[in-house]
Scaffold this motif. Structure first.
Motif, PDB file in Angstrom:
ATOM      1  N   VAL A 153       0.835  -1.202   0.000  1.00 25.49           N
ATOM      2  CA  VAL A 153       0.000   0.000   0.000  1.00 25.49           C
ATOM      3  C   VAL A 153       0.872   1.254   0.000  1.00 25.49           C
ATOM      4  O   VAL A 153       0.669   2.179  -0.788  1.00 25.49           O
ATOM      5  N   ARG A 156       2.532   2.484  -3.260  1.00 25.28           N
ATOM      6  CA  ARG A 156       1.731   3.225  -4.240  1.00 25.28           C
ATOM      7  C   ARG A 156       1.686   4.713  -3.915  1.00 25.28           C
ATOM      8  O   ARG A 156       1.534   5.545  -4.798  1.00 25.28           O
ATOM      9  N   ASP A 175       0.747  11.229  -1.117  1.00 19.74           N
ATOM     10  CA  ASP A 175      -0.407  11.711  -1.879  1.00 19.74           C
ATOM     11  C   ASP A 175      -0.598  13.221  -1.684  1.00 19.74           C
ATOM     12  O   ASP A 175      -1.711  13.703  -1.496  1.00 19.74           O
ATOM     13  N   ARG A 207      -7.716   8.183   1.993  1.00 15.12           N
ATOM     14  CA  ARG A 207      -6.885   7.742   0.870  1.00 15.12           C
ATOM     15  C   ARG A 207      -6.355   6.330   1.127  1.00 15.12           C
ATOM     16  O   ARG A 207      -6.347   5.482   0.220  1.00 15.12           O
ATOM     17  N   GLU A 211      -7.573   1.856  -0.573  1.00 15.82           N
ATOM     18  CA  GLU A 211      -6.798   0.730  -1.106  1.00 15.82           C
ATOM     19  C   GLU A 211      -7.481  -0.583  -0.710  1.00 15.82           C
ATOM     20  O   GLU A 211      -7.934  -0.741   0.431  1.00 15.82           O
ATOM     21  N   GLU A 212      -7.530  -1.534  -1.636  1.00 13.94           N
ATOM     22  CA  GLU A 212      -8.334  -2.736  -1.427  1.00 13.94           C
ATOM     23  C   GLU A 212      -7.845  -3.597  -0.262  1.00 13.94           C
ATOM     24  O   GLU A 212      -8.639  -4.316   0.359  1.00 13.94           O
ATOM     25  N   GLU A 213      -6.572  -3.506   0.071  1.00 15.21           N
ATOM     26  CA  GLU A 213      -6.055  -4.342   1.160  1.00 15.21           C
ATOM     27  C   GLU A 213      -6.412  -3.806   2.549  1.00 15.21           C
ATOM     28  O   GLU A 213      -6.268  -4.521   3.542  1.00 15.21           O
TER      29      GLU A 213
END
Length: 369
Positions: A153, A156, A175, A207, A211-213
């Protein structure tokens, strides 16, 4: 008078359906829709996001801040490299533990993270003990991103943060948001603790949760995760009546601060603590305990030997979802502290066998490079 304080994520917790409870003067999420067991398992398997903004964040500035703070803690801080983080203890004149904390060498300052329940007294302790130094209390959020997929994560959002190893600290832009990041946490897993301006905390949390995890994780799973990792909870497993040696925290006493070291002693309670280190002269010790069956053994349960003699007490306990059996830690007399020793915990009138075991109960996932 009893109104609970709120972290910068309070509204987000409510939006996510958290069950809120009072904790250390704050309204905090104990669990979300997944429930404690699934939140625990998700953190071990993927990645969880914890709100730890209730913790105290402090900057210490002034002449030789590491040397100054060594008058209050037994850690080797003078030898702490810039950008490194170290676990420390505030000790009392009687040799007890006032709190445990994290300490970062920020070059011209130290950055400290102290426990929420102790932060007011810790700040007063710092200001009394560090005359001539500035002790600045920060108003910042603090997030913990924990689990084996935490680095995926983070890669990214900020690949350079993933270059750090366990207990390193740096300043990064995530970010578009300025953050202070350490590669650490209190779950036994790889992960990051992220300090962020209060006004940016919710945006960063959203944010990360996108994230999918990542799932939001409450205090319930945080407690079972740290217990499986063999990590102390201040006020339960360590306190003012516990010395670092009794608490199994000799490793937090830097070698230069021990007898014969170049900066031996000089911290509160040093005579008693260093005597216990050198002479192994203490009567009890914190140990891990593994139970049988499914019945959890909770804090406060008394421990007995096979003759019915009281030999100790459980200070933290529950069912370990990753271990698959009851896990606990507590204090036993030295003659019962060897791994493999069986003791008996009294639970609702029954005495349940527990085996003294090494901690952690799970294999740590820390990224050491």
């Amino acid at each position: 008078m009893n109104e609970q304080r709120q972290t910068p994520l309070h509204d987000l917790h409510l939006e996510l359906g958290a069950k809120m409870v009072p904790f250390a003067g704050y309204s905090m999420p104990v669990q979300y829709a997944l429930g404690v067991k699934k939140e625990h398992e998700h953190t071990r398997q993927a990645c969880g996001l914890f709100d730890v903004s209730h913790m105290g964040q402090v900057l210490v500035r002034g002449p030789e801040p590491a040397q100054a703070l060594e008058t209050l803690v037994p850690a080797d801080l003078v030898g702490l490299a810039e950008g490194q983080q170290r676990y420390g203890l505030f000790t009392s004149e009687e040799g007890g533990i006032l709190d445990d904390l994290m300490i970062v060498n920020g070059c011209d300052h130290l950055y400290l993270v102290v426990n929420a329940a102790c932060k007011e007294q810790d700040i007063a302790h710092l200001r009394r003990g560090l005359a001539g130094h500035e002790v600045e209390v920060l108003d910042r959020g603090l997030l913990a991103l924990q689990g084996p997929k935490a680095a995926d994560v983070m890669a990214r959002l900020c690949p350079e943060a993933c270059e750090m190893v366990f207990m390193q600290h740096g300043r990064f832009t995530l970010d578009g948001i300025e953050t202070w990041v350490s590669r650490s946490g209190y779950t036994g897993e790889d992960g990051f603790e992220i300090s962020v301006a209060a006004e940016d905390t919710e945006a960063l949390a959203r944010r990360l949760l996108a994230e999918e995890e990542v799932e939001p994780i409450g205090l319930g799973a945080r407690d079972s995760l740290r217990l499986e990792a063999g990590l102390c909870l201040y006020g339960h497993d360590i306190d003012t009546a516990t010395t670092p040696v009794e608490g199994g925290l000799i490793w937090a006493i830097g070698k230069p601060r021990r007898r014969g070291g170049e900066r031996a002693g000089g911290f509160p309670g040093a005579d008693l603590i260093l005597h216990q280190v050198a002479e192994k002269d203490h009567r009890r010790k914190r140990v891990g305990l593994l139970g049988e069956g499914r019945a959890p053994v909770r804090e406060g349960a008394e421990l007995f030997d096979d003759q019915g003699n009281a030999v100790g007490v459980v200070t933290s306990g529950g069912f370990g979802p990753s271990v698959g059996k009851p896990v606990a830690m507590g204090y036993v007399t030295i003659d019962r502290a060897e791994a493999g020793t069986t003791v008996f915990a009294e639970v609702r009138g029954k005495r349940l066998p527990m085996v003294v075991s090494k901690m952690p109960f799970v294999t740590p996932g820390y990224h050491r490079g």
